[in-house]
Design a protein around this motif. Structure first.
Motif, PDB file in Angstrom:
ATOM      1  N   ALA A  74       0.708  -1.180  -0.171  1.00  0.00           N
ATOM      2  CA  ALA A  74       0.028  -0.122  -0.006  1.00  0.00           C
ATOM      3  C   ALA A  74       0.700   1.311  -0.057  1.00  0.00           C
ATOM      4  O   ALA A  74       0.496   2.236  -0.659  1.00  0.00           O
ATOM      5  CB  ALA A  74      -0.912   0.024   1.265  1.00  0.00           C
ATOM      6  N   GLU A  75       1.822   1.263   0.927  1.00  0.00           N
ATOM      7  CA  GLU A  75       2.813   2.319   0.952  1.00  0.00           C
ATOM      8  C   GLU A  75       3.702   2.327  -0.590  1.00  0.00           C
ATOM      9  O   GLU A  75       3.796   3.690  -1.070  1.00  0.00           O
ATOM     10  CB  GLU A  75       3.770   2.060   1.937  1.00  0.00           C
ATOM     11  CG  GLU A  75       4.885   3.170   1.789  1.00  0.00           C
ATOM     12  CD  GLU A  75       4.636   4.858   2.066  1.00  0.00           C
ATOM     13  OE1 GLU A  75       5.371   5.825   1.801  1.00  0.00           O
ATOM     14  OE2 GLU A  75       3.348   4.710   2.644  1.00  0.00           O
ATOM     15  N   LEU A  77       2.343   1.783  -3.518  1.00  0.00           N
ATOM     16  CA  LEU A  77       1.530   2.107  -4.419  1.00  0.00           C
ATOM     17  C   LEU A  77       1.558   3.630  -4.218  1.00  0.00           C
ATOM     18  O   LEU A  77       1.237   4.396  -5.275  1.00  0.00           O
ATOM     19  CB  LEU A  77       0.246   1.255  -4.114  1.00  0.00           C
ATOM     20  CG  LEU A  77      -0.994   1.501  -5.163  1.00  0.00           C
ATOM     21  CD1 LEU A  77      -0.407   0.841  -6.573  1.00  0.00           C
ATOM     22  CD2 LEU A  77      -2.227   0.781  -4.701  1.00  0.00           C
ATOM     23  N   ARG A  78       1.375   4.234  -2.830  1.00  0.00           N
ATOM     24  CA  ARG A  78       1.181   5.678  -2.625  1.00  0.00           C
ATOM     25  C   ARG A  78       2.426   6.366  -3.041  1.00  0.00           C
ATOM     26  O   ARG A  78       1.979   7.561  -3.426  1.00  0.00           O
ATOM     27  CB  ARG A  78       0.923   5.884  -1.139  1.00  0.00           C
ATOM     28  CG  ARG A  78       0.709   7.202  -0.902  1.00  0.00           C
ATOM     29  CD  ARG A  78       0.756   7.325   0.758  1.00  0.00           C
ATOM     30  NE  ARG A  78       2.086   7.196   1.327  1.00  0.00           N
ATOM     31  CZ  ARG A  78       2.968   8.164   1.133  1.00  0.00           C
ATOM     32  NH1 ARG A  78       2.839   9.292   0.610  1.00  0.00           N
ATOM     33  NH2 ARG A  78       4.121   8.141   1.647  1.00  0.00           N
ATOM     34  N   ARG A  79       3.354   5.769  -3.400  1.00  0.00           N
ATOM     35  CA  ARG A  79       4.622   6.548  -3.544  1.00  0.00           C
ATOM     36  C   ARG A  79       4.750   6.852  -4.973  1.00  0.00           C
ATOM     37  O   ARG A  79       4.265   6.077  -5.857  1.00  0.00           O
ATOM     38  CB  ARG A  79       5.892   6.062  -2.976  1.00  0.00           C
ATOM     39  CG  ARG A  79       5.961   5.767  -1.736  1.00  0.00           C
ATOM     40  CD  ARG A  79       7.506   5.066  -1.181  1.00  0.00           C
ATOM     41  NE  ARG A  79       7.627   5.190   0.150  1.00  0.00           N
ATOM     42  CZ  ARG A  79       8.488   4.575   0.859  1.00  0.00           C
ATOM     43  NH1 ARG A  79       9.636   3.933   0.084  1.00  0.00           N
ATOM     44  NH2 ARG A  79       8.631   4.400   2.261  1.00  0.00           N
ATOM     45  N   ARG A  80       5.463   7.696  -5.389  1.00  0.00           N
ATOM     46  CA  ARG A  80       5.619   8.042  -6.830  1.00  0.00           C
ATOM     47  C   ARG A  80       6.643   7.144  -7.460  1.00  0.00           C
ATOM     48  O   ARG A  80       7.308   6.592  -6.941  1.00  0.00           O
ATOM     49  CB  ARG A  80       6.081   9.431  -7.406  1.00  0.00           C
ATOM     50  CG  ARG A  80       5.278  10.663  -6.901  1.00  0.00           C
ATOM     51  CD  ARG A  80       5.817  11.923  -7.038  1.00  0.00           C
ATOM     52  NE  ARG A  80       5.147  13.085  -6.845  1.00  0.00           N
ATOM     53  CZ  ARG A  80       5.372  14.402  -7.200  1.00  0.00           C
ATOM     54  NH1 ARG A  80       6.524  14.555  -7.868  1.00  0.00           N
ATOM     55  NH2 ARG A  80       4.484  15.226  -7.148  1.00  0.00           N
ATOM     56  N   THR A  83       5.586   0.879  -8.634  1.00  0.00           N
ATOM     57  CA  THR A  83       5.263   0.193  -7.567  1.00  0.00           C
ATOM     58  C   THR A  83       6.322  -0.831  -7.198  1.00  0.00           C
ATOM     59  O   THR A  83       6.575  -1.125  -5.677  1.00  0.00           O
ATOM     60  CB  THR A  83       3.813  -0.149  -7.445  1.00  0.00           C
ATOM     61  OG1 THR A  83       3.152   0.750  -8.067  1.00  0.00           O
ATOM     62  CG2 THR A  83       3.303  -0.789  -6.273  1.00  0.00           C
TER      63      THR A  83
END
Length: 204
Positions: A74-75, A77-80, A83
């Motif tokens: 999840a982290e 995926l959140r980052r630029r 993934t």
């Protein structure tokens, strides 16, 4: 044989690969998967291939739970950025992974116990949480008492693996620096890891 050691051997046999690149791996002598009849010969589905990639990556880091890996995904995926690359960077930023990479301990399994027992300092402060996320530039150090442990001395002297380029280690002082977060190509995995398939697995 301890349950942890036995489980570690089963992980190698399950995948039919020496995933840590160790000379003592049981897969070198016994190539079948654990169980009465060994590995199934049926053609794996796309889901099965993705699941295997996920299990192999999680198994390699040894101490990562399913809940933690989902949280890391999840982290990531959140980052630029990519993934899969982000996921590898997060896993390699765990304190237990870094202590293992710096060759302060012989295995990633030993790293967890070593940290839990308070043998590691991060920027001069004792940290006993294996999942602690190390930041770029952080300095990792073995406590003075632990520097005399035979396990640590033997691990540092071992030629079985090398310290990767994204870290700096002073073998005389038992200190290291996490220089930068690595990409997949930077990580010295003994076998192929496919974080893209792990991303597909969790994106289903």
């Amino acid at each position: 044989m301890s349950k942890r050691l036995n489980a570690k051997y089963k992980i190698d046999r399950r995948f039919g690969e020496n995933i840590w690149g160790r000379a003592k791996s049981s897969v070198i002598k016994r190539e079948t998967a654990p169980g009465q009849h060994g590995a199934s010969r049926s053609k794996p589905t796309d889901y099965g291939i993705q699941l295997r990639a996920k299990q192999k990556l999680k198994g390699y880091y040894g101490n990562v739970s399913e809940k933690q890996l989902r949280r890391y995904f999840a982290e990531a995926l959140r980052r630029r950025g990519d993934t899969g690359e982000n996921l590898i960077g997060i896993l390699e930023s765990r304190l237990d992974a870094i202590v293992y990479r710096m060759k302060f301990v012989p295995t990633v399994f030993a790293s967890r116990q070593f940290i839990n027992h308070g043998h590691i300092l991060v920027n001069g402060k004792r940290v006993n949480i294996p999942s602690y996320m190390v930041k770029e530039g952080d300095v990792i150090e073995v406590t003075n008492k632990a520097k005399e442990m035979p396990m640590v001395i033997e691990a540092m002297a071992s030629q079985e693996r090398s310290v990767p380029d994204y870290m700096e280690v002073n073998e005389k002082t038992f200190t290291g620096k996490f220089v930068h977060t690595p990409k997949l190509a930077d990580v010295p995995y003994p076998v192929e890891m496919q974080p893209n398939l792990v991303v597909e697995f969790y994106s289903r």
